[in-house]
Write a protein that holds these residues in place. Structure first.
Motif, PDB file in Angstrom:
ATOM      1  N   VAL A  48      -7.531   4.993   4.890  1.00 42.04           N
ATOM      2  CA  VAL A  48      -8.031   3.900   5.727  1.00 42.04           C
ATOM      3  C   VAL A  48      -8.028   4.242   7.212  1.00 42.04           C
ATOM      4  CG1 VAL A  48      -7.513   1.559   6.541  1.00 42.04           C
ATOM      5  CG2 VAL A  48      -7.492   2.072   4.086  1.00 42.04           C
ATOM      6  N   PRO A 105       0.820  -1.216   0.000  1.00 44.94           N
ATOM      7  CA  PRO A 105       0.000   0.000   0.000  1.00 44.94           C
ATOM      8  C   PRO A 105       0.849   1.260   0.000  1.00 44.94           C
ATOM      9  CG  PRO A 105       0.082  -0.957   2.202  1.00 44.94           C
ATOM     10  CD  PRO A 105       0.768  -1.934   1.287  1.00 44.94           C
ATOM     11  N   ALA A 150      -9.280  -6.724   0.983  1.00 45.25           N
ATOM     12  CA  ALA A 150      -9.957  -5.744   1.841  1.00 45.25           C
ATOM     13  C   ALA A 150     -10.715  -6.435   2.965  1.00 45.25           C
ATOM     14  CB  ALA A 150     -10.912  -4.890   1.007  1.00 45.25           C
ATOM     15  N   SER A 172      -3.108   5.282   0.795  1.00 43.98           N
ATOM     16  CA  SER A 172      -3.942   4.216   1.355  1.00 43.98           C
ATOM     17  C   SER A 172      -4.050   4.355   2.867  1.00 43.98           C
ATOM     18  CB  SER A 172      -3.364   2.845   0.995  1.00 43.98           C
ATOM     19  OG  SER A 172      -3.386   2.633  -0.396  1.00 43.98           O
ATOM     20  N   LEU A 188      -0.747  -2.376   6.311  1.00 42.76           N
ATOM     21  CA  LEU A 188      -1.936  -1.523   6.373  1.00 42.76           C
ATOM     22  C   LEU A 188      -2.853  -1.975   7.507  1.00 42.76           C
ATOM     23  CD1 LEU A 188      -3.520   0.800   5.114  1.00 42.76           C
ATOM     24  CD2 LEU A 188      -4.527  -0.838   3.507  1.00 42.76           C
ATOM     25  N   TYR A 225     -11.219   0.461   2.848  1.00 41.43           N
ATOM     26  CA  TYR A 225     -10.150  -0.306   2.193  1.00 41.43           C
ATOM     27  C   TYR A 225     -10.352  -0.349   0.681  1.00 41.43           C
ATOM     28  CZ  TYR A 225      -8.425  -2.050   6.692  1.00 41.43           C
ATOM     29  OH  TYR A 225      -7.880  -2.147   7.955  1.00 41.43           O
ATOM     30  N   ALA A 268      -9.391   2.836  -0.896  1.00 45.49           N
ATOM     31  CA  ALA A 268      -7.930   2.980  -0.951  1.00 45.49           C
ATOM     32  C   ALA A 268      -7.306   2.108  -2.031  1.00 45.49           C
ATOM     33  CB  ALA A 268      -7.321   2.636   0.399  1.00 45.49           C
ATOM     34  N   GLY A 269      -8.140   1.383  -2.764  1.00 45.51           N
ATOM     35  CA  GLY A 269      -7.638   0.580  -3.868  1.00 45.51           C
ATOM     36  C   GLY A 269      -7.233  -0.838  -3.512  1.00 45.51           C
ATOM     37  N   VAL A 270      -7.639  -1.302  -2.325  1.00 45.43           N
ATOM     38  CA  VAL A 270      -7.321  -2.670  -1.921  1.00 45.43           C
ATOM     39  C   VAL A 270      -8.323  -3.623  -2.575  1.00 45.43           C
ATOM     40  CG1 VAL A 270      -7.036  -4.238   0.055  1.00 45.43           C
ATOM     41  CG2 VAL A 270      -6.443  -1.810   0.285  1.00 45.43           C
TER      42      VAL A 270
END
Length: 254
Positions: free
Chosen positions: A11, A3, A46, A7, A206, A36, A39-41
């Motif tokens: 998060v 991350p 996620a 991120s 993360l 999550y 944030a692009g997870v």
């Protein structure tokens, strides 16, 4: 995945807010899980990473409830075992299965639950249900198994559902129900976490950073329940149910 700084900035604050809400009325996952994703997870990562941060915070609020005597331990023990079984099963299903059918079920269930909460202003049964011990145990254990399975599979709203069943069907007072909800929710989080950890889906860096914010949110939120009880719980439960319903419905159009 590794991350980036953005991120963490997305998060961590949202996990704090989610944990604050979760400690009071459950349902914090409807804030933290989308955080999550925002944030692009990836979705499976996620869900898995969210369990790491949420389980860490739930330890704190659970400890505070138990320390203040807001838990029925004999009732909690079989409930925890049921939740462990359900959540571990649900988490393994989540690694491969679609959640579309479960979302359709919730679209039916959530308005009913919201109606109950709005009608019952105190979030306590108007009359304490006089249940035989066996009936009470059956209700609580069954709910813990079924909702624990949902928690492992998807998650958002778990604490809220447990709280409503414990107060509305099992006749528990709001503080004891909150304490037992936290014990069961912690068990289901840990069981799901074990399944996700073995799958390698958790974004460790993360998740650990978010865990710090989760602990802070749970500590503050659980303290407010202990001091203010139902005055805080009811409006937050209603808000959580409305947001969860919106989130589930919107998921069909994106």
């Amino acid at each position: 995945m590794e991350p980036g700084a953005v991120s963490f900035l997305i998060v961590c604050p949202l996990v704090f807010l989610a944990s604050f809400v979760d400690a009071i009325a459950g349902g914090g996952g409807l804030i933290s899980l989308p955080a999550y994703l925002l944030a692009g997870v990836p979705i499976h990562n996620a869900i898995a990473t969210n369990k790491l941060s949420s389980a860490s915070g739930t330890v704190i609020s659970t400890a505070r409830y138990c320390k203040n005597g807001y838990a029925d331990i004999p009732l909690a023990v079989p409930s925890v075992l049921a939740a462990l079984l359900g959540s571990f099963t649900g988490a393994n299903l989540a690694l491969t299965a679609s959640d579309r059918v479960l979302k359709l079920m919730l679209i039916v269930v959530l308005p009913v639950v919201a109606f109950y909460v709005l009608k019952n202003k105190s979030m306590e049964p108007k009359q304490k249900r006089q249940l035989a011990k066996g009936q009470k145990y059956a209700i609580v254990i069954t709910a813990s198994l079924v909702i624990g399975t949902y928690d492992g599979f998807y998650g958002p709203g778990t604490g809220t559902f447990l709280l409503l069943v414990y107060t509305g069907l099992a006749g528990m007072d709001i503080r004891t129900a909150s304490g037992n909800t936290k014990l069961v929710n912690l068990a289901s989080n840990l069981a799901a976490l074990a399944a996700f950890f073995s799958s390698g889906k958790i974004v460790i860096s993360l998740g650990l950073a978010a865990a710090v914010f989760s602990i802070a949110g749970h500590y503050i939120g659980s303290g407010m329940v202990i001091k203010n009880g139902t005055k805080i719980v009811r409006p937050i439960v209603v808000t959580v149910l409305i947001l969860l319903l919106i989130k589930i419905i919107s998921g069909f159009f994106v």
